[in-house]
Scaffold this active site. Structure first.
Site, PDB file in Angstrom:
ATOM      1  N   ASP A   1      48.182  36.037  -6.307  1.00 35.61           N
ATOM      2  CA  ASP A   1      49.393  35.255  -6.457  1.00 35.61           C
ATOM      3  C   ASP A   1      49.016  34.084  -7.367  1.00 35.61           C
ATOM      4  O   ASP A   1      47.844  33.756  -7.514  1.00 35.61           O
ATOM      5  CB  ASP A   1      49.856  34.763  -5.083  1.00 35.61           C
ATOM      6  CG  ASP A   1      51.114  33.934  -5.142  1.00 35.61           C
ATOM      7  OD1 ASP A   1      52.016  34.266  -5.942  1.00 35.61           O
ATOM      8  OD2 ASP A   1      51.201  32.942  -4.391  1.00 35.61           O
TER       9      ASP A   1
ATOM     10  N   ASP B   1      50.906  30.497  -7.879  1.00 37.13           N
ATOM     11  CA  ASP B   1      51.074  29.175  -7.274  1.00 37.13           C
ATOM     12  C   ASP B   1      50.535  29.171  -5.842  1.00 37.13           C
ATOM     13  O   ASP B   1      50.968  29.948  -5.003  1.00 37.13           O
ATOM     14  CB  ASP B   1      52.541  28.770  -7.284  1.00 37.13           C
ATOM     15  CG  ASP B   1      53.111  28.732  -8.699  1.00 37.13           C
ATOM     16  OD1 ASP B   1      52.416  28.231  -9.596  1.00 37.13           O
ATOM     17  OD2 ASP B   1      54.238  29.225  -8.900  1.00 37.13           O
TER      18      ASP B   1
END
Length: 182
Positions: free
Chosen positions: A8, A10
Site C-alpha cells: 500500500d 499511504d
C-alpha cells in the site's frame, strides 16, 4: 512464476498525511527502503497498490498523482530499488464525483488491482506478500490469493478479529517474520 511484494502507499511507503499529491508533502518512512531492498534481493517484484479517492473527490487530478508517482519511483531508483508497477484506484462509491462515483472491482477491499498485476506479471500469489495498514488491504490481498499478509498497526486503523494475516508494529518486522519462516 514471479513472486511479488505488494505495498500500500499511504501509511506504508509514506506517512499518511491525507490526500498527498505533491512531493513536498511526501514523507518516506525510513524503513521502506531497506525493506524493499531485502525483498528485491530475494527476487520479488515490488508493486504498489493504492486507493486514491482524492482523484475521484476532486482534490487532485490523475496527472498530479502520476507526477508524484513518477517522482516516488525515481527516489526508489536512486537507491537501486525498482518499483515494477503502481496500480491505483481513483474511484469512491459514495464520495466520488462524476465518473469516479462508482463501486468498482479495483478499489480495495476488492482484489482488482492485485488481479491486474497477477495477469500482467504472471505472479504466483501463494509466494507473494502484502504489507498494508488497513483492513481493506488485508481483505483485497486475501481475495486475490496473496498468501502472506502483514498489517502494520497504527493509531488510525486497528485490526478486526480476523486471523488471516499477521500484525506488525514496524515495517522491518514483515521481512523478518517472512524470511525467518521461509
Amino acid at each position: 512464476m514471479t513472486k511479488a511484494l505488494f505495498l500500500d502507499r499511504d501509511g506504508i511507503i509514506n506517512v499518511d498525511n491525507g490526500y498527498v499529491y505533491q512531493a513536498q508533502n511526501f514523507q518516506f518512512f525510513d524503513a521502506i527502503f531497506p525493506l524493499c531492498q531485502r525483498f528485491q534481493d530475494a527476487g520479488f517484484l515490488i508493486i504498489v497498490v493504492t486507493n486514491q479517492s482524492g482523484i475521484g473527490r476532486g482534490y487532485y487530478s490523475s496527472e498530479q498523482f502520476l507526477q508524484l508517482n513518477e517522482w516516488m519511483v525515481e527516489q526508489f531508483n536512486d537507491k537501486g530499488i525498482k518499483i515494477s508497477d503502481t496500480y491505483f484506484c481513483p474511484h469512491h462509491p459514495n464520495h466520488g464525483e462524476g465518473e469516479y462515483r462508482t463501486a468498482c472491482s479495483c478499489r480495495k477491499p476488492n482484489p482488482g488491482m492485485f488481479q491486474q498485476a497477477q495477469k500482467k506479471y504472471q505472479i504466483d500469489m501463494h509466494s507473494s506478500v502484502m504489507i498494508g495498514d488497513r483492513m481493506s488491504d488485508m481483505k483485497a490481498s486475501e481475495a486475490a490469493g496473496v498468501a502472506h499478509r502483514f498489517l502494520l498497526l497504527n493509531s488510525k486503523h486497528q485490526p478486526d478479529d480476523s486471523a488471516t494475516y499477521q500484525t506488525i508494529t514496524q515495517l522491518e518486522d514483515a521481512a523478518d517474520l517472512f524470511f525467518e519462516a521461509g
